[in-house]
Design a protein around this motif. Structure first.
Motif, mmCIF file in Angstrom:
data_model
loop_
_atom_site.group_PDB
_atom_site.id
_atom_site.type_symbol
_atom_site.label_atom_id
_atom_site.label_comp_id
_atom_site.label_asym_id
_atom_site.label_seq_id
_atom_site.Cartn_x
_atom_site.Cartn_y
_atom_site.Cartn_z
ATOM 1 N N ILE A 3 0.939 -0.891 0.138
ATOM 2 C CA ILE A 3 0.021 -0.071 0.061
ATOM 3 C C ILE A 3 0.725 1.221 0.015
ATOM 4 C CG2 ILE A 3 -1.753 1.313 1.345
ATOM 5 C CD1 ILE A 3 -2.651 -1.173 2.538
ATOM 6 N N VAL A 4 0.594 2.128 -0.844
ATOM 7 C CA VAL A 4 1.405 3.579 -0.954
ATOM 8 C C VAL A 4 0.333 4.527 -1.043
ATOM 9 C CG1 VAL A 4 3.147 4.816 -2.137
ATOM 10 C CG2 VAL A 4 3.084 2.203 -2.138
ATOM 11 N N SER A 5 0.444 5.390 -0.103
ATOM 12 C CA SER A 5 -0.351 6.589 0.035
ATOM 13 C C SER A 5 0.009 7.734 -0.259
ATOM 14 C CB SER A 5 -1.107 6.663 1.409
ATOM 15 O OG SER A 5 -1.698 5.257 1.752
ATOM 16 N N LEU A 6 -0.841 8.700 -1.048
ATOM 17 C CA LEU A 6 -0.147 10.094 -1.183
ATOM 18 C C LEU A 6 -0.408 10.815 0.078
ATOM 19 C CD1 LEU A 6 1.021 11.444 -3.726
ATOM 20 C CD2 LEU A 6 0.008 9.178 -3.856
ATOM 21 N N ALA A 7 0.684 11.489 0.740
ATOM 22 C CA ALA A 7 0.747 12.582 1.715
ATOM 23 C C ALA A 7 0.955 13.908 0.889
ATOM 24 C CB ALA A 7 1.603 12.031 2.794
ATOM 25 N N SER A 8 1.543 14.573 1.955
ATOM 26 C CA SER A 8 2.176 16.047 1.313
ATOM 27 C C SER A 8 3.031 16.765 2.168
ATOM 28 C CB SER A 8 0.790 16.962 1.047
ATOM 29 O OG SER A 8 1.138 18.261 0.539
ATOM 30 N N THR A 9 3.764 17.567 1.472
ATOM 31 C CA THR A 9 4.760 18.356 2.381
ATOM 32 C C THR A 9 3.948 19.320 3.091
ATOM 33 O OG1 THR A 9 4.945 19.926 0.622
ATOM 34 C CG2 THR A 9 6.887 18.268 1.019
ATOM 35 N N GLY A 44 1.334 18.508 4.909
ATOM 36 C CA GLY A 44 1.135 17.841 6.213
ATOM 37 C C GLY A 44 2.225 17.560 7.228
ATOM 38 N N ILE A 45 3.439 17.904 6.654
ATOM 39 C CA ILE A 45 4.507 17.878 7.341
ATOM 40 C C ILE A 45 4.939 19.358 8.147
ATOM 41 C CG2 ILE A 45 7.159 17.396 7.078
ATOM 42 C CD1 ILE A 45 6.543 15.311 5.107
ATOM 43 N N VAL A 76 4.280 8.736 0.042
ATOM 44 C CA VAL A 76 5.090 9.542 -0.493
ATOM 45 C C VAL A 76 4.378 11.284 -0.666
ATOM 46 C CG1 VAL A 76 5.627 10.457 -3.026
ATOM 47 C CG2 VAL A 76 5.758 7.775 -2.230
ATOM 48 N N ALA A 77 5.237 11.884 -0.114
ATOM 49 C CA ALA A 77 4.688 13.192 0.245
ATOM 50 C C ALA A 77 5.392 14.286 -0.546
ATOM 51 C CB ALA A 77 5.241 13.681 1.647
ATOM 52 N N VAL A 114 8.935 13.608 -1.940
ATOM 53 C CA VAL A 114 9.551 13.982 -3.390
ATOM 54 C C VAL A 114 9.335 15.440 -3.413
ATOM 55 C CG1 VAL A 114 9.212 13.469 -5.516
ATOM 56 C CG2 VAL A 114 8.802 11.620 -3.908
ATOM 57 N N CYS A 115 10.353 16.273 -2.958
ATOM 58 C CA CYS A 115 10.056 17.734 -3.047
ATOM 59 C C CYS A 115 11.417 18.571 -3.303
ATOM 60 C CB CYS A 115 9.593 18.099 -1.909
ATOM 61 S SG CYS A 115 10.918 17.729 -0.258
ATOM 62 N N GLY A 116 12.181 17.885 -4.053
ATOM 63 C CA GLY A 116 13.582 18.532 -4.373
ATOM 64 C C GLY A 116 14.012 19.149 -3.116
#
Length: 451
Positions: A339-345, A347-348, A385-386, A443-445
């Motif tokens: 299972i791979v879920s989409l988070a986000s920066t 949320g961090i 992955v964020a 994944v945000c550079g």
């Protein structure tokens, strides 16, 4: 989808003008193309004395991938990558020689080169000196990543629970960080633990024979995920709401998969996903929770409709579907599920006007960490992955000035592309990545906010 500024400062007369004016020049990132070399030049492997045996093991692994591997930092080479091994370093003073050997090599690091540290995770049993070293590698790597230029990136493989450098998941993580597939992953430390890997990995088509489900697959990042998983050999079930039927059918046709029109907030969404995958394709191996919405508003102006709709789609639906997937795994209906879920920066680090969105994306990070150990009992994993700023149709509607600032707030000075998110997901879904579990990979550079 590279932005116009990045294209301009890398081509023609505007490139020359940008150099003369000293303008920031984001690099054109090297992204994966089938058949392309793994790295852009020789690989330097450096270690302290205590970690030499592990460095030797990794060097042999790299040689097995047909790479030009060297151990002498004094070589006059245009380095494609530098791998710094500090797995057995016991005191801060012991890292000095290896770390300082890396410095001159960075001056000869090729565009889109890679720096990868390999170290061990901090544990409660570590004494003060050992704890200082293991934490120090984290700060060192993140700082080095901010010093790199020309599309080069720095990332770290962190060994947990006594796992050895010869473990396939360690090797798979190292390979991902060295490759062009990690073009927009920068400044990240990814823990890898021991877990059983079935058979030798197929590096070119790691998902061959697997069946994957991608929600929100009609367009944007979801469509890119479906295409990347299919490229890697998976049969893909594309899921989206009925209103997105045309785009959903288009994506499914492009990947030669099947389409399932489904609202992920439905009470039986997980059951329907399992039934469709098993009836149409005989099995279910991968579920990617990509479906998500935004309803931005300052909290002072937030209403229940905006808050509740974002919670329902972005996190509550994932929890409900995961519960149904876990039940199926415990019954033996699915095995080794990824299972791979989409988070986000967001949320961090948080984001103004996105309290609802940040709440849900932080929730994804939390439920992923809790779900991973539950799936491990059946040979599965749960990761997230964020993404940071990704160039999509949605971000095109952000006001111009805000969009430009968001693009430049990373070490790579540009937004990512949907395929960058997709590559990270494909890696985490692969059999060899089974040692990565309960983690969130940004994944945000190396976005300048948060960690």
């Amino acid at each position: 989808m590279t932005d116009a500024y990045t294209r301009a400062v890398n081509t023609g007369l505007t490139k020359t003008l940008a150099k003369k004016l000293g303008l920031p020049r984001p690099a054109l990132l090297r992204r994966y193309k089938p058949g392309a070399p793994l790295t852009v030049g020789p690989v330097l492997v450096v270690s302290d004395d205590a970690s030499k045996a592990d460095a030797d093991t990794l060097a042999r692994t790299l040689l097995g991938w047909d790479l030009d591997v060297r151990r002498d930092a004094a070589d006059d080479a245009r380095w494609g990558a530098v791998v710094l091994v500090l797995t057995e370093t016991a005191r801060p003073e012991d890292a000095s020689g290896a770390v300082l050997a890396v410095g001159p090599a960075l001056k000869r690091l090729a565009p889109s080169g890679r720096v990868v540290t390999v170290s061990r995770a901090l544990t409660p049993a570590d004494g003060p000196e050992l704890a200082a070293v293991r934490s120090g590698v984290d700060g060192f790597l993140r700082s080095v990543a901010k010093e790199l230029r020309a599309g080069a990136t720095g990332n770290g493989v962190v060994l947990t629970d006594g796992v050895g450098v010869d473990h396939l998941s360690v090797q798979a993580t190292l390979r991902f960080f060295l490759s062009a597939k990690s073009a927009y992953v920068d400044g990240q430390m990814l823990p890898v633990g021991p877990a059983d890997v079935a058979g030798e990995p197929d590096w070119e088509r790691p998902l061959a024979g697997k069946v994957a489900v991608v929600t929100g697959a009609a367009r944007g990042i979801g469509a890119a995920i479906a295409k990347t998983l299919a490229r890697d050999g998976a049969t893909v079930v594309c899921v989206d709401v009925p209103a997105a039927g045309d785009g959903l059918a288009r994506t499914a046709n492009q990947v030669r998969g099947t389409a399932l029109q489904l609202d992920v907030t439905a009470a039986d969404a997980g059951t329907r996903i399992i039934e469709h995958a098993r009836q149409r394709h005989g099995r279910l191996d991968i579920v990617v929770h990509n479906a998500g919405i935004t309803r931005d508003k300052l909290l002072a102006n937030m209403d229940a409709a905006r808050w509740d709709s974002v919670v329902a789609v972005n996190v509550a639906s994932q929890l409900r579907i995961n519960a149904q997937l876990l039940e199926a795994a415990e019954r033996g209906d699915v095995a080794g599920l990824r299972i791979v879920s989409l988070a986000s920066t967001s949320g961090i680090a948080g984001n103004r006007g996105q309290t609802n969105y940040a709440f849900t994306k932080a929730g994804v990070v939390g439920h992923t960490a809790a779900t991973g150990p539950l799936l491990a009992a059946t040979g599965g994993t749960a990761n997230a992955v964020a993404p940071g700023f990704i160039e999509t149709d949605m971000t095109k509607h952000i006001p111009f000035a805000t969009r430009q600032v968001a693009r430049r707030l990373s070490s790579l000075l540009q937004g990512g592309e949907p395929v960058d998110v997709a590559e990270a997901i494909a890696f985490l879904a692969s059999p060899a990545a089974v040692g990565v579990n309960g983690q969130t990979l940004r994944v945000c550079g190396q976005n300048m906010v948060g960690r």
